[in-house]
Write an enzyme that holds these catalytic residues in place. Sequence first.
Site: not given
Ligand code: TXE
Length: 491
Positions: A394, A256, A181, A290
């Site tokens: 963050e 991660e 996904k 990140c």
């Molecule tokens: O992450 P999300 P996002 C951090 C950064 C960013 C924040 C949100 O702070 O602002 O995370 O980013 C899926 N069960 N990083 O929106 O929301 C979602 O659909 C399972 C750091 O990208 O965590 C997406 O595919 N999955 C990071 C994925 O999780 C779920 C890089 C990430 O979404 C879910 C990006 C659930 N309940 C953001 N809810 C890094 N470390 O590289 C959402 N998702």
Amino acid sequence: MALRSGGAGLNPILNYIDGQFVASQSGRTLATINPATGEIIAQVARSNGDDVEAATQAALKASKAWSATTLEQRVKWLHSIADALEAKSEAIAHLESLDTGKPISLARRVDANRSVSNFRFFATMGGDDEVPTFSANGAVNHVHRKPVGCVGLITPWNLPLYLLTWKVAPALLMGNTIVAKPSELTPLTAHLLAETLDELGLPKGVFNLVNGYGPEVGQAIVEHPSIGGISFTGGTSTGKIVAATAAPMFKKLSLELGGKNATILLDDAPLETIMDDIVRASFTNSGQVCLCGSRVLVHEGIYDEFIHSFTAKVSALNVGDPMDEATQMGSVISMDHRKKVEAYINLGLEEGGDILTGGTSSHAPVANMPEEGAFLRPTVFANLSTSSRTATEEIFGPVVTVHSFATDEEAIAMANATDYGLAGSVWTADIERGHAFAKNIESGIVWVNTWLNRDLRTPFGGVKQSGVGREGGTWSMDFFSELTNICIRQP
Ligand code: TXE
């Protein structure tokens, strides 16, 4: 490049399940937006648990035959995929830039290249995989790798194909079938990967792609009893939800998550040669990596000189149209995210910080860009407490806070004073000193006099609220396999 069964336009971008491009069973769609213009790129299948069930059944059906292939056959598949993605590098760069707002030059240099090398690297690893044997007590122990079975791969929006392929390559190599996904914000290159695997004739059901929102699709993947392992990259708050769901099911789990990394310049840091690196570590992909250094800790003896040079270079960054080859920084991922980042800029002012360059889009607008574009100039804060929220939470955008320190001990304490522990970098004229200093930093990776220098054989992951587990090299192969020890008494 027109996406099959989807495309730049309003044709739906579909799921890929059991070797077919299909709409969500509900028929619902969501829009993916070009963040640089605010325009809809395409409608995307908005899936739910029913689609995850179909994808999982397809993966389970394919699992027996796929896990019966030899490691050598799977190595060949990874090389073929790498070749096919390499031939599509420019299309990958274009779609990634369109979907994320990052500069096309960055998408080419980082996202497209690394997506290819992820497959190439694990193909090489697979060819060299030496599982150990141990002899003692009149017996020989053979460590035997088996696939986990069906694994769930959930990825974020900042490095869409780079992070998806980082998981898909080892998962396939170890004989697993996949339910993947992508982030709902960036589905384009995951779709291109599905098209590529389909064109190559990867057996149906081995790779399945389900688009949609996290709570509707990601949650269903994590909850599914037939999905034996979850590899998740994303935010810490989501990571907590994923962990809480997976833990009682005893699934293999790799998380991660976020970071609030420190870039540390010791008193002997060679400012004359490292300033471009420090700017790159701070603002690559608009700070939406990140591993970016969002806190810059500078020894007081070089602070003034650093501030002068850093502010000048950051102010000069070319922020603009992601599709322009000269652009150094594009838009952030969405208007919502820009609002979140601007809230932190306003918080930084409330907490007593001084903005040396940048600011909110109203105070420091990006010239000649559409107002519907999620553009922000890079912002540098000085004079904030290291314990302020702006300096400890963050932000994940083009905002850094700069702080001075007097001693190495003080710098170590400052660097470790966050709930995160993903990465850091140390800059000094003396690499022995840098190596010794780095051992005190509570994070999964520390660079000395470099940044984002990645050897894919090394363990990658964070501590504290930056995650659990390591991926990379044999750590990925161990995560995506179950080990059975076969102990044979010798005659
Ligand atoms: O992450 P999300 P996002 C951090 C950064 C960013 C924040 C949100 O702070 O602002 O995370 O980013 C899926 N069960 N990083 O929106 O929301 C979602 O659909 C399972 C750091 O990208 O965590 C997406 O595919 N999955 C990071 C994925 O999780 C779920 C890089 C990430 O979404 C879910 C990006 C659930 N309940 C953001 N809810 C890094 N470390 O590289 C959402 N998702």
